[in-house]
Design an enzyme around this catalytic site. Structure first.
Site, PDB file in Angstrom:
ATOM      1  N   GLY A  95      20.247 -36.963 -32.299  1.00 56.54           N
ATOM      2  CA  GLY A  95      20.590 -36.549 -30.950  1.00 56.54           C
ATOM      3  C   GLY A  95      21.742 -35.558 -30.915  1.00 56.54           C
ATOM      4  N   GLY A 120      16.252 -42.170 -33.652  1.00 57.71           N
ATOM      5  CA  GLY A 120      16.112 -43.341 -34.511  1.00 57.71           C
ATOM      6  C   GLY A 120      14.854 -43.285 -35.364  1.00 57.71           C
ATOM      7  N   ARG A 140      11.104 -33.481 -22.907  1.00 60.76           N
ATOM      8  CA  ARG A 140      10.111 -34.429 -23.424  1.00 60.76           C
ATOM      9  C   ARG A 140       8.771 -34.313 -22.700  1.00 60.76           C
ATOM     10  NH1 ARG A 140      14.189 -39.471 -24.496  1.00 60.76           N
ATOM     11  NH2 ARG A 140      14.549 -38.957 -26.691  1.00 60.76           N
ATOM     12  N   LYS A 163      29.564 -41.561 -39.093  1.00 60.86           N
ATOM     13  CA  LYS A 163      29.719 -42.663 -40.045  1.00 60.86           C
ATOM     14  C   LYS A 163      28.693 -42.663 -41.169  1.00 60.86           C
ATOM     15  CE  LYS A 163      31.663 -45.729 -36.611  1.00 60.86           C
ATOM     16  NZ  LYS A 163      31.431 -46.933 -35.821  1.00 60.86           N
TER      17      LYS A 163
HETATM   18  P1  ADP Z   1      23.323 -37.488 -34.895  1.00 60.07           P
HETATM   19  O1  ADP Z   1      23.256 -37.966 -33.458  1.00 60.07           O
HETATM   20  O2  ADP Z   1      22.945 -36.041 -35.019  1.00 60.07           O
HETATM   21  O3  ADP Z   1      22.550 -38.371 -35.818  1.00 60.07           O
HETATM   22  P2  ADP Z   1      25.813 -38.852 -35.343  1.00 60.07           P
HETATM   23  O4  ADP Z   1      25.582 -39.644 -34.112  1.00 60.07           O
HETATM   24  O5  ADP Z   1      25.724 -39.540 -36.644  1.00 60.07           O
HETATM   25  O6  ADP Z   1      24.850 -37.559 -35.349  1.00 60.07           O
HETATM   26  O7  ADP Z   1      27.261 -38.207 -35.306  1.00 60.07           O
HETATM   27  C1  ADP Z   1      27.692 -37.373 -34.287  1.00 60.07           C
HETATM   28  C2  ADP Z   1      29.140 -37.601 -33.975  1.00 60.07           C
HETATM   29  O8  ADP Z   1      29.952 -37.460 -35.129  1.00 60.07           O
HETATM   30  C3  ADP Z   1      29.671 -36.597 -32.983  1.00 60.07           C
HETATM   31  O9  ADP Z   1      30.033 -37.261 -31.791  1.00 60.07           O
HETATM   32  C4  ADP Z   1      30.882 -35.976 -33.654  1.00 60.07           C
HETATM   33  O10 ADP Z   1      31.980 -35.788 -32.795  1.00 60.07           O
HETATM   34  C5  ADP Z   1      31.207 -37.013 -34.711  1.00 60.07           C
HETATM   35  N1  ADP Z   1      31.978 -36.433 -35.819  1.00 60.07           N
HETATM   36  C6  ADP Z   1      31.629 -35.406 -36.612  1.00 60.07           C
HETATM   37  N2  ADP Z   1      32.614 -35.123 -37.471  1.00 60.07           N
HETATM   38  C7  ADP Z   1      33.620 -35.960 -37.218  1.00 60.07           C
HETATM   39  C8  ADP Z   1      34.923 -36.162 -37.764  1.00 60.07           C
HETATM   40  N3  ADP Z   1      35.366 -35.400 -38.751  1.00 60.07           N
HETATM   41  N4  ADP Z   1      35.683 -37.145 -37.240  1.00 60.07           N
HETATM   42  C9  ADP Z   1      35.222 -37.915 -36.237  1.00 60.07           C
HETATM   43  N5  ADP Z   1      34.009 -37.784 -35.681  1.00 60.07           N
HETATM   44  C10 ADP Z   1      33.207 -36.818 -36.160  1.00 60.07           C
HETATM   45 MG    MG Z   2      24.290 -39.591 -32.451  1.00 61.89          MG
END
Ligand code: ADP
Ligand code: MG
Length: 398
Positions: free
Chosen positions: A354, A377, A37, A198
């Site tokens: 992230g 975010g 950063r 999710k």
């Molecule tokens: P980002 O930070 O890129 O926005 P998220 O925080 O929404 O992504 O999601 C990341 C998390 O989703 C990771 O910790 C990963 O382990 C989890 N994840 C991905 N696929 C699955 C799955 N099939 N079942 C459970 N968790 C999952």
């Molecule tokens: Mg995340």
């Protein structure tokens, strides 16, 4: 986005108050362990110094409750000094007489880092008096902290009311250029890849992007709530019971729009998300009870790669599987490799989130994307089509 940028301003001899994002990780010895950063903010700082301006840098660090010496920005001053090869000045407060004095002693082409803004609860409350005290420190204001632009805080929003000219720094400008382009004028075909754990955190992103993309590829844990909505057996895979109805609505909407909306066709499954778990590949309707889908399967990888081959714009948020565990990282990494490949062609690729960025880092692919968003975010809210207060508050270009 028609906002004033740093290039529109005359910086010479001006006190330039800059909101940067120096929210970096520190170890027990109070050393910066990841300076990404800080490095990202250098172009803006260098521009001010090269043009003979006086840079007054302000940021938050962590979530202090009052003045917490463990969350002082002093270590960042040390790192800045190394990176810029130019002595840093640091003052252990961010408002008040002591700070005003330090600012008045600042010469052209010098820079001063203020102490953590969040040592004052007024920062997050967007307190007008606090904002005014900050504003006193500068003649012009620049915001280069995209990662906090979705919050109306004193240093991102309140402060702008006291300046005639509020402009975007280079990092902010880059974020606006890439994220803005995807929403207003994407080159087609436009493909979005959405995954992660999710649906709940990403509903508004899905809804907003549905109106803009040609193809939507779904992966990660959220795929199972969609399959549940279609009445399929998903074993013990991640499920958001209370979002099944919503998943149904999204599926209906996608059909109505004749959107190319894809769910994984196969999965890599295991009984537990552990490196030593035994795994199987199964088709989407064959997840046995007690098993969890933890990555997209090889057929899905091929299908998604194929969909990405001709894409001209791609937005990616959310890993395809539990990428933290090597065994379940293949889907995510293959998609990342494919993005690197099409970026070398003529596609514009944008990655936000992230965990998605952490997944890229595993194979050193960050630099091979057109743009990696620094704001988790903030980039999500941008993709939801929301107005970010820190951006709205910048001065419009005439
Ligand atoms: P980002 O930070 O890129 O926005 P998220 O925080 O929404 O992504 O999601 C990341 C998390 O989703 C990771 O910790 C990963 O382990 C989890 N994840 C991905 N696929 C699955 C799955 N099939 N079942 C459970 N968790 C999952
Ligand atoms: Mg995340």
């Amino acid at each position: 986005m028609n906002k004033l940028t740093i290039d529109d301003l005359k910086l010479k001899d001006k006190r330039v108050l800059v909101r940067v994002d120096f929210n970096v990780p520190l170890n027990e010895k109070k050393e910066v362990t990841d300076d990404t950063r800080i490095v990202e903010s250098l172009p803006t700082i260098k521009k001010i110094l090269n043009d003979g301006g006086k840079a007054i840098l302000m940021s938050h660090l962590g979530r202090p409750k009052g003045k917490d010496p463990n969350l002082s920005l002093a270590p960042v001053a040390k790192r800045l000094e190394k990176l810029l090869r130019w002595p840093a000045k640091f003052v252990d407060d961010c408002i008040g007489e002591k700070v005003e004095k330090a600012v008045s002693e600042l010469k052209s082409s010098e820079y001063l880092l203020l102490e953590n803004l969040r040592f004052y609860p007024q920062e997050e409350k967007n307190d007008p008096e606090f904002a005014k005290s900050l504003a006193k420190l500068g003649d012009i204001y620049i915001n280069d902290a995209f990662g906090t632009a979705h919050r109306a805080h004193a240093s991102t929003e309140g402060v702008t009311r006291y300046f005639k000219e509020c402009a975007a720094g280079y990092l902010m400008q880059k974020e606006l250029k890439y994220l803005g382009m995807t929403l207003s004028d994407p080159k087609k075909p436009f493909v979005a890849i959405l995954g992660g754990s999710k649906i709940s955190g990403k509903i508004d992103v899905i809804k907003n992007l549905m109106d803009k993309v040609d193809t939507l590829l779904i992966g990660g844990g959220m795929a199972f709530t969609f399959y549940k909505a279609l009445g399929k057996e998903i074993g013990s895979s991640l499920l958001e019971e209370d979002k099944v109805g919503l998943a149904q609505d999204i599926l209906k909407e996608a059909e109505k729009k004749k959107l190319d909306f894809l769910l994984p066709v196969d999965f890599l499954i295991a009984s537990e998300a552990r490196e030593d778990a035994s795994t199987r590949v199964v088709d989407k309707d064959s997840i046995p009870q007690g098993w969890k889908g933890l990555d997209i399967g090889p057929k899905t990888v091929e299908l998604y790669k194929d969909k990405l081959s001709n894409a001209k714009t791609v937005v990616w948020n959310g890993p395809m599987g539990v990428f933290e565990i090597d065994k379940f990282s293949k889907g995510t990494r293959e998609v990342a490799q494919k993005l690197a490949q099409i970026t070398e062609g003529s596609a514009v690729t944008i990655v936000g989130g992230g965990d998605s960025v952490a997944a890229l880092a595993k194979d050193n692919l960050e630099k091979r994307m057109s743009h990696v968003s620094t704001g988790g975010g903030a980039s999500l809210e941008f993709l939801e089509g929301k107005t970010l207060p820190g951006i709205a508050a910048l001065t419009d270009k005439k």
